[in-house]
Design a protein around this motif. Sequence first.
Motif, PDB file in Angstrom:
ATOM      1  N   ALA A 147       0.748  -1.309  -0.071  1.00 55.76           N
ATOM      2  CA  ALA A 147      -0.060  -0.201   0.106  1.00 55.76           C
ATOM      3  C   ALA A 147       0.971   1.290   0.096  1.00 55.76           C
ATOM      4  N   SER A 148       0.522   2.302  -0.821  1.00 55.17           N
ATOM      5  CA  SER A 148       1.336   3.319  -0.823  1.00 55.17           C
ATOM      6  C   SER A 148       1.090   4.425   0.646  1.00 55.17           C
ATOM      7  N   ASP A 149       1.952   5.215   0.642  1.00 60.91           N
ATOM      8  CA  ASP A 149       1.693   5.992   1.896  1.00 60.91           C
ATOM      9  C   ASP A 149       0.204   6.726   1.815  1.00 60.91           C
ATOM     10  N   GLU A 150      -0.132   7.211   0.773  1.00 61.09           N
ATOM     11  CA  GLU A 150      -1.258   7.912   0.658  1.00 61.09           C
ATOM     12  C   GLU A 150      -2.514   7.056   0.767  1.00 61.09           C
ATOM     13  N   ALA A 151      -2.467   5.584   0.434  1.00 61.00           N
ATOM     14  CA  ALA A 151      -3.606   4.788   0.785  1.00 61.00           C
ATOM     15  C   ALA A 151      -3.635   4.360   2.319  1.00 61.00           C
ATOM     16  N   ILE A 152      -2.395   4.260   2.976  1.00 65.43           N
ATOM     17  CA  ILE A 152      -2.321   4.109   4.447  1.00 65.43           C
ATOM     18  C   ILE A 152      -2.912   5.150   4.918  1.00 65.43           C
TER      19      ILE A 152
END
Length: 182
Positions: A158-163
């Motif tokens: 998962a990307s930082d944004e998704a996290i």
Amino acid sequence: TETAKHRVFHFMRATMLAEGTVAVIALDDAFYFGVLSSRIHVVWALATGGHLGVGNDPRYNKTRCFETFPFPIATEAQQTHIRDLAERLDAHRKRQQAQHPKLTFTDLYNVLEKLRAGTPLNAKEQLTHEHGLVTVLRQLHDELDAAVAEAYALPPTASDEAILTHLCALNAQRAAEERTGT
């Protein structure tokens, strides 16, 4: 410490006294230690914490980084797995530091960061890599990150944004539950 390049947690004996810039979180369950040591918490802490000093170093503010952090509702099996990985991580670092007293967390995590970036190591960093068994450290963190992501029902990539999107929604849900007394 409150201001540090890397977010590193470890167990301390109850008889130890922490000085003023060390954030102390009084939890003795390795499950929480594992979640706090994961990439997911690091992403949260870097986004919610402050910055300080000439280098604009990230600052771990307990009221913003810890108190608002929504821990996962993990199954017992997930908690056990995270606990085991966290205890292995803590034991590995302590063992390597006991064998090599000049080895610091900063040195270990600087080398880990370079390994992840694929950046060549200089002679001092190569020695840190050997003394700290940083490849083992990396493997333990990778396994821990994947286990914690699974507890949040997130993919390990998962990307930082998704996290952050997931954690913010979970934080809002928990705040609503608190308001209703749940």
